[in-house]
Design a protein around this motif. Structure first.
Motif, PDB file in Angstrom:
ATOM      1  N   ARG A 337       0.799  -1.225   0.000  1.00 45.39           N
ATOM      2  CA  ARG A 337       0.000   0.000   0.000  1.00 45.39           C
ATOM      3  C   ARG A 337       0.837   1.283   0.000  1.00 45.39           C
ATOM      4  O   ARG A 337       0.377   2.310  -0.482  1.00 45.39           O
ATOM      5  N   ARG A 338       2.052   1.255   0.555  1.00 43.17           N
ATOM      6  CA  ARG A 338       2.821   2.499   0.613  1.00 43.17           C
ATOM      7  C   ARG A 338       3.214   2.986  -0.793  1.00 43.17           C
ATOM      8  O   ARG A 338       3.062   4.174  -1.094  1.00 43.17           O
ATOM      9  N   PRO A 339       3.673   2.086  -1.682  1.00 43.58           N
ATOM     10  CA  PRO A 339       3.989   2.565  -3.036  1.00 43.58           C
ATOM     11  C   PRO A 339       2.759   3.122  -3.762  1.00 43.58           C
ATOM     12  O   PRO A 339       2.868   4.041  -4.572  1.00 43.58           O
ATOM     13  N   ILE A 340       1.589   2.557  -3.462  1.00 38.38           N
ATOM     14  CA  ILE A 340       0.366   3.068  -4.107  1.00 38.38           C
ATOM     15  C   ILE A 340       0.124   4.515  -3.654  1.00 38.38           C
ATOM     16  O   ILE A 340      -0.179   5.399  -4.462  1.00 38.38           O
ATOM     17  N   ALA A 341       0.274   4.768  -2.343  1.00 37.72           N
ATOM     18  CA  ALA A 341       0.048   6.126  -1.841  1.00 37.72           C
ATOM     19  C   ALA A 341       1.088   7.090  -2.419  1.00 37.72           C
ATOM     20  O   ALA A 341       0.776   8.227  -2.764  1.00 37.72           O
ATOM     21  N   GLN A 342       2.326   6.589  -2.565  1.00 32.47           N
ATOM     22  CA  GLN A 342       3.389   7.422  -3.146  1.00 32.47           C
ATOM     23  C   GLN A 342       2.985   7.849  -4.567  1.00 32.47           C
ATOM     24  O   GLN A 342       3.122   9.010  -4.940  1.00 32.47           O
ATOM     25  N   HIS A 343       2.457   6.899  -5.310  1.00 26.53           N
ATOM     26  CA  HIS A 343       1.987   7.173  -6.665  1.00 26.53           C
ATOM     27  C   HIS A 343       0.841   8.189  -6.641  1.00 26.53           C
ATOM     28  O   HIS A 343       0.801   9.129  -7.439  1.00 26.53           O
ATOM     29  N   MET A 344      -0.105   8.010  -5.702  1.00 32.12           N
ATOM     30  CA  MET A 344      -1.263   8.900  -5.605  1.00 32.12           C
ATOM     31  C   MET A 344      -0.855  10.327  -5.256  1.00 32.12           C
ATOM     32  O   MET A 344      -1.437  11.282  -5.732  1.00 32.12           O
ATOM     33  N   LEU A 345       0.145  10.430  -4.385  1.00 28.03           N
ATOM     34  CA  LEU A 345       0.637  11.755  -4.013  1.00 28.03           C
ATOM     35  C   LEU A 345       1.148  12.478  -5.254  1.00 28.03           C
ATOM     36  O   LEU A 345       0.857  13.659  -5.463  1.00 28.03           O
ATOM     37  N   GLY A 346       1.896  11.746  -6.094  1.00 33.74           N
ATOM     38  CA  GLY A 346       2.423  12.335  -7.331  1.00 33.74           C
ATOM     39  C   GLY A 346       1.285  12.734  -8.253  1.00 33.74           C
ATOM     40  O   GLY A 346       1.259  13.850  -8.783  1.00 33.74           O
ATOM     41  N   LEU A 347       0.308  11.841  -8.409  1.00 38.04           N
ATOM     42  CA  LEU A 347      -0.800  12.097  -9.338  1.00 38.04           C
ATOM     43  C   LEU A 347      -1.603  13.325  -8.889  1.00 38.04           C
ATOM     44  O   LEU A 347      -1.853  14.244  -9.683  1.00 38.04           O
ATOM     45  N   SER A 348      -2.007  13.349  -7.620  1.00 39.81           N
ATOM     46  CA  SER A 348      -2.863  14.462  -7.187  1.00 39.81           C
ATOM     47  C   SER A 348      -2.082  15.780  -7.169  1.00 39.81           C
ATOM     48  O   SER A 348      -2.645  16.836  -7.459  1.00 39.81           O
ATOM     49  N   SER A 349      -0.784  15.726  -6.898  1.00 36.21           N
ATOM     50  CA  SER A 349       0.016  16.963  -6.926  1.00 36.21           C
ATOM     51  C   SER A 349       0.165  17.456  -8.371  1.00 36.21           C
ATOM     52  O   SER A 349       0.083  18.655  -8.642  1.00 36.21           O
ATOM     53  N   ARG A 350       0.364  16.520  -9.307  1.00 35.30           N
ATOM     54  CA  ARG A 350       0.460  16.924 -10.732  1.00 35.30           C
ATOM     55  C   ARG A 350      -0.847  17.555 -11.196  1.00 35.30           C
ATOM     56  O   ARG A 350      -0.864  18.549 -11.909  1.00 35.30           O
ATOM     57  N   LEU A 351      -1.972  16.956 -10.786  1.00 39.03           N
ATOM     58  CA  LEU A 351      -3.273  17.502 -11.186  1.00 39.03           C
ATOM     59  C   LEU A 351      -3.480  18.895 -10.582  1.00 39.03           C
ATOM     60  O   LEU A 351      -4.085  19.762 -11.196  1.00 39.03           O
ATOM     61  N   LEU A 352      -2.958  19.091  -9.369  1.00 34.85           N
ATOM     62  CA  LEU A 352      -3.074  20.418  -8.745  1.00 34.85           C
ATOM     63  C   LEU A 352      -2.263  21.434  -9.544  1.00 34.85           C
ATOM     64  O   LEU A 352      -2.733  22.543  -9.822  1.00 34.85           O
ATOM     65  N   ASP A 353      -1.051  21.044  -9.963  1.00 38.09           N
ATOM     66  CA  ASP A 353      -0.222  21.956 -10.769  1.00 38.09           C
ATOM     67  C   ASP A 353      -0.922  22.300 -12.078  1.00 38.09           C
ATOM     68  O   ASP A 353      -0.946  23.453 -12.505  1.00 38.09           O
ATOM     69  N   ALA A 354      -1.511  21.251 -12.716  1.00 40.23           N
ATOM     70  CA  ALA A 354      -2.197  21.486 -13.988  1.00 40.23           C
ATOM     71  C   ALA A 354      -3.389  22.422 -13.770  1.00 40.23           C
ATOM     72  O   ALA A 354      -3.662  23.304 -14.588  1.00 40.23           O
ATOM     73  N   GLN A 355      -4.080  22.241 -12.645  1.00 38.65           N
ATOM     74  CA  GLN A 355      -5.231  23.107 -12.350  1.00 38.65           C
ATOM     75  C   GLN A 355      -4.772  24.556 -12.149  1.00 38.65           C
ATOM     76  O   GLN A 355      -5.433  25.487 -12.595  1.00 38.65           O
ATOM     77  N   ARG A 356      -3.620  24.705 -11.504  1.00 34.81           N
ATOM     78  CA  ARG A 356      -3.093  26.062 -11.285  1.00 34.81           C
ATOM     79  C   ARG A 356      -2.820  26.739 -12.621  1.00 34.81           C
ATOM     80  O   ARG A 356      -3.032  27.925 -12.782  1.00 34.81           O
ATOM     81  N   GLN A 357      -2.294  25.947 -13.592  1.00 36.39           N
ATOM     82  CA  GLN A 357      -1.866  26.562 -14.842  1.00 36.39           C
ATOM     83  C   GLN A 357      -2.961  26.620 -15.897  1.00 36.39           C
ATOM     84  O   GLN A 357      -3.090  27.576 -16.627  1.00 36.39           O
ATOM     85  N   GLN A 358      -3.769  25.547 -15.972  1.00 38.49           N
ATOM     86  CA  GLN A 358      -4.719  25.477 -17.096  1.00 38.49           C
ATOM     87  C   GLN A 358      -6.172  25.355 -16.654  1.00 38.49           C
ATOM     88  O   GLN A 358      -7.044  25.116 -17.470  1.00 38.49           O
TER      89      GLN A 358
END
Ligand SMILES: Cc1cc2nc3c(=O)[nH]c(=O)nc-3n(C[C@H](O)[C@H](O)[C@H](O)COP(=O)(O)OP(=O)(O)OC[C@H]3O[C@@H](n4cnc5c(N)ncnc54)[C@H](O)[C@@H]3O)c2cc1C
Length: 512
Positions: A337-358
């Motif tokens: 489960r820890r690697p899954i959460a690590q992946h999710m952290l990356g995904l949701s942070s990337r989506l936040l960056d995209a939301q900030r820009q676009q």
């Protein structure tokens, strides 16, 4: 060491993670208590997106139809331009259900209703959340955990074999264990509020100033209620005023529209977005699940779903080890489960960056959680030769099968319940071919128990598949490696000699 324990598991926190674990343990007959420091159920919408993989989990737990009936699907996102005109688009890339993935759209249900459905299911299984009960301390050792609780009845010491911290982002359990929670504060603070309002229709997710993090405001009708969820970034510092008048003024200014009136606010909160991951998920007999182990920005709607699936991963392992399976099985919880959460952290942070820009982004397949896997887990075992397109560690997909009596059968129907599923690709059905407690054996072939008319599983005749209770493929065996099945099962199930002993009695259980 031998100690008397009052219960097998104490679950601290009755949010989505704690409730999922409680349902799973209840249906397995494990003795547990679930405590919650709030006096009454939490009343806010927070995590409102139920992803396709979580829907599959909810089907197994017996609550999917209720969740669907109580909620709805996401309306289109309506992106307003400054002149008041707008563009409407789906929040999701269009994906129709298929026999292998029957749920393709995220459902919407405010978190307080999701948790209400879960508590109803828990009640059916004979358990209830103990509200107004806080964990205030614990000592843990090899023999068990001594927990210190406080409730209106007074203070209490309880001996439990395992403690599970499902106590949210500020987890008392994580802090008491001194498990580090590294990560970052993402420099975004937002208000989220559930409001009754007039002046906007309920058939769209209204979005004003998409891409401008100073003036963005999104207003989403909450399925299953007459509420809207308002979300808007706010300044990092200062104490925000979340009164109806101030929220109404902010919406008026940011939307440049008059006529949106807030009638009442049923819940409101201001929070700073963080992406953090606990260094460890297990310390001896104490586990962390859900937001206690990871916190994400809300972009992509991953937090609640990841929390539910943590619990779903841990439940069967706790139950199996309590019944006598090797303790090492519990180490695979963090491993998986820890690697899954690590992946999710990356995904949701990337989506936040995209939301900030676009601006607010449509969600793709990566948010529906169907492709997550445990391929690197020590529990995932593939025989030497490929037996099909099925790999150990992957989510077992559904398949439209046909029973020997001619009736339609889904593979998921065979998997529903707390058991392992052993699938034999065999020409015909042989009674008494190796069933054991905790394992459902099914045969698939032209004259077997089930047929696979479109060869959806693509199994090579003679091969065997072991599907875990949480719906992932544990192991595949080719004809040459069938002798490996028993050693594999010995790692994940109690020895046959112990299987009839129950761990779910109310009587004190011995710890060793
Ligand atoms: C604005 C917003 C939008 C979101 N949107 C989404 C979304 O669309 N999809 C999604 O998947 N997720 C979303 N999330 C995230 C989601 O809400 C969380 O991930 C989820 O609530 C985690 O569940 P949990 O059970 O781990 O923790 P929580 O829900 O925080 O529950 C923990 C519980 O433990 C209790 N507790 C704490 N300490 C103790 C103690 N000492 N003793 C007893 N009880 C204790 C608390 O009172 C609480 O009830 C969103 C979050 C926010 C803030």
């Amino acid at each position: 060491m031998e100690v008397l324990a009052d219960i097998d598991v104490l679950i601290c926190g009755a949010g989505a993670a704690g409730l999922t674990l409680a349902i799973d343990l209840a249906r397995r007959g494990v003795s547990f208590r679930i405590i919650e420091k709030l006096e009454r159920p939490f009343g806010g919408s927070r995590g409102k997106g139920i992803q396709p993989r979580t829907q599959e989990v909810f089907e197994d737990l017996g609550i999917l139809d209720r969740i669907t009936a109580a909620g709805g699907i996401y309306p289109p996102a309506r992106d307003y331009r400054s002149d008041g005109s707008y563009e409407e688009k789906s929040m999701f890339e269009e994906r129709a259900p298929t026999p292998d993935a029957p749920y393709r759209k995220a459902l919407m249900l405010p978190q307080f209703l999701t948790e209400a459905v879960m508590r109803e299911r828990l009640a059916e299984l004979g358990h209830a959340v103990e509200f107004d009960s806080s964990l205030i301390g614990f000592d843990h050792g090899e023999g068990g955990v001594s927990v210190h609780l406080r409730s209106p009845r007074g203070e209490e010491r309880v001996q439990t074999r395992y403690l599970v911290g499902a106590d949210g982002g500020r987890s008392f359990v994580r802090k008491a264990l001194r498990v580090a929670f590294p990560g970052k504060t993402l420099g975004v603070r937002a208000v989220v509020a559930d409001v009754r309002l007039s002046g906007l229709d309920r058939d769209a997710w209204h979005q004003f100033n998409s891409g401008d993090m100073e003036r963005l405001v999104v207003i989403c009708p909450l399925a299953g209620t007459n509420l809207f969820q308002v979300q808007a970034p706010i300044p990092i510092d200062g104490e925000p005023d979340l009164s109806p008048k101030v929220l109404e003024r902010m919406i008026g200014e940011r939307s440049a529209r008059s006529g949106i009136e807030i009638r009442s606010v049923s819940w409101a909160s201001a929070y700073s977005m963080n992406a953090r991951l606990a260094d460890r998920y297990r310390v001896g007999r104490v586990f962390l699940i859900g937001d206690a182990a990871h916190i994400h920005p809300p972009t992509g709607g991953q937090g609640l779903n990841t929390s539910v699936q943590d619990a779903y991963n841990l439940g069967w392992k706790l139950s199996s080890v309590l019944a006598g399976a090797p303790d090492a099985l519990l180490d695979t919880y963090e491993q998986e489960r820890r690697p899954i959460a690590q992946h999710m952290l990356g995904l949701s942070s990337r989506l936040l960056d995209a939301q900030r820009q676009q601006g607010v982004q449509a969600r793709g397949r990566d948010t529906d959680q169907l492709d997550l896997d445990y391929a690197r887990s020590s529990l995932s075992h593939d025989g030497d030769t490929r037996i099909s397109k099925i790999f150990a560690g992957r989510r077992m997909f559904d398949a439209a099968l046909v029973g020997a009596a001619g009736q339609p059968r889904r593979l998921f129907d065979m998997m529903t319940g707390p058991h392992w599923t052993l699938v034999r690709a065999a020409a015909d059905y042989r009674p008494d071919a190796g069933g054991r407690e905790g394992v459902r054996v099914i045969s698939i072939g032209d004259a077997a128990e089930l047929r696979d008319p479109f060869d959806q599983l693509g199994l090579v005749s003679g091969s065997t598949l072991l599907i875990r209770p949480d719906g992932y493929v544990g192991a595949t065996f080719d004809t040459a490696s069938l002798d490996d099945i028993e050693p594999y099962l010995a790692r994940v199930l109690p020895p046959l000699s112990l299987l009839s002993a129950t761990s779910g009695s109310a009587a004190p259980t011995r710890l060793s």
